[in-house]
Design an enzyme around this catalytic site. Sequence first.
Site, PDB file in Angstrom:
ATOM      1  N   LYS A 115      11.122  -6.315  11.891  1.00 21.65           N
ATOM      2  CA  LYS A 115       9.828  -5.816  11.416  1.00 21.65           C
ATOM      3  C   LYS A 115       9.853  -4.297  11.530  1.00 21.65           C
ATOM      4  O   LYS A 115       9.349  -3.702  12.485  1.00 21.65           O
ATOM      5  CB  LYS A 115       8.693  -6.435  12.221  1.00 21.65           C
ATOM      6  CG  LYS A 115       7.359  -6.433  11.494  1.00 21.65           C
ATOM      7  CD  LYS A 115       6.374  -7.380  12.150  1.00 21.65           C
ATOM      8  CE  LYS A 115       4.992  -7.298  11.518  1.00 21.65           C
ATOM      9  NZ  LYS A 115       4.957  -7.750  10.127  1.00 21.65           N
TER      10      LYS A 115
ATOM     11  N   ARG B 229       9.188 -10.824  19.520  1.00 20.39           N
ATOM     12  CA  ARG B 229       9.720 -10.409  18.223  1.00 20.39           C
ATOM     13  C   ARG B 229       9.873  -8.894  18.154  1.00 20.39           C
ATOM     14  O   ARG B 229      10.842  -8.385  17.572  1.00 20.39           O
ATOM     15  CB  ARG B 229       8.823 -10.909  17.090  1.00 20.39           C
ATOM     16  CG  ARG B 229       9.416 -10.681  15.704  1.00 20.39           C
ATOM     17  CD  ARG B 229       8.636 -11.359  14.616  1.00 20.39           C
ATOM     18  NE  ARG B 229       7.291 -10.797  14.466  1.00 20.39           N
ATOM     19  CZ  ARG B 229       6.407 -11.214  13.552  1.00 20.39           C
ATOM     20  NH1 ARG B 229       6.723 -12.201  12.736  1.00 20.39           N
ATOM     21  NH2 ARG B 229       5.218 -10.648  13.466  1.00 20.39           N
TER      22      ARG B 229
ATOM     23  N   GLU C 194       8.934 -14.431  -0.073  1.00 20.14           N
ATOM     24  CA  GLU C 194       7.606 -14.331   0.530  1.00 20.14           C
ATOM     25  C   GLU C 194       6.775 -13.387  -0.311  1.00 20.14           C
ATOM     26  O   GLU C 194       7.264 -12.818  -1.294  1.00 20.14           O
ATOM     27  CB  GLU C 194       7.720 -13.818   1.968  1.00 20.14           C
ATOM     28  CG  GLU C 194       8.391 -12.452   2.072  1.00 20.14           C
ATOM     29  CD  GLU C 194       8.635 -12.017   3.512  1.00 20.14           C
ATOM     30  OE1 GLU C 194       8.247 -12.734   4.437  1.00 20.14           O
ATOM     31  OE2 GLU C 194       9.226 -10.933   3.693  1.00 20.14           O
TER      32      GLU C 194
END
Length: 307
Positions: free
Chosen positions: A173, A74, A206
């Site tokens: 991210k 990721r 979220e």
Amino acid sequence: MRVRETNSKNALTEVETKMADQATQKVYLNGQLVDKQQAVVSVYDHGLLYGDGVFEGIRVYSGKVFRHEDHIDRLYESAKAIRLEIPIDKSKMLAAVNETVAANGIVDGYVRLVITRGSGTLGLDIRRTSDPQVIIIADTISLYPEELYENGLRIITASTIRNHPSALSPRIKSLNYLNNIMAKIEGTDADSLEALMLNHKGEVAECTGDNIFIVKNGVLKTPPTDAGILEGVTRNVAMELAREAGIEVVEMTLLRHDIYIADECFLTGTAAEVIPVVSLDGREIGDGKPGPVTQKLRQRFQEYVRE
């Protein structure tokens, strides 16, 4: 007078211990393990100036880095998406994380892996930057008090919505976490340690640092990736464990209404692990206590990470 002397000695001992910890902690910086105080980057680094970079938070259980390859994959995907070339390959990155964990004697802890764009001129042009920084910190972490894992979190809905996915993909991210921080401020201002974030369509996305799940009539439900969420590693583990336990798992659009009327609710995240939620916006979820599916998955998760 003796009491004062004792307090002074205790305070001095705490300071000395803290200084010793800082002196012995090692941080990986561009291929070398250096003392914590020597782990520095340029004030012209675009990671500092513009939040230009990517990161991963990774857990360590019983001395083993959890889902190591998933996190590294990721990291490199996030970097590719923002055209940031990481100066070492995946195999060397995996080894560097393990080396840093071992150097700090971490048995149960947390790794923060950061890649910055590198130093450059003032301005946004990435062509004027060089030497991306690879930083690995291995330490301990405690995101929530233990009693909240037993009794559950009470959260609120933030007015700050999740970034529009067409502006910045939530699957990156990024070092720029201001969107989440602003929502977190709303939560802490309301004496809540977490806050729910909705997307630009008013759907559940979220929380500020965690993915969200609900249980309704025995079915485990969670927002899909196109709701504007980070595809969490712990989220994926929770779904795997639920399916193994024979629990139906559905990724679907959720509204706040669905959480208000849910039988159970819990959050997942690398730092948070699995933590129950018992109230949203002052409305009790279920009977206001952690539910049986949540408790089962939390227990199974704790067992799984140490297998």
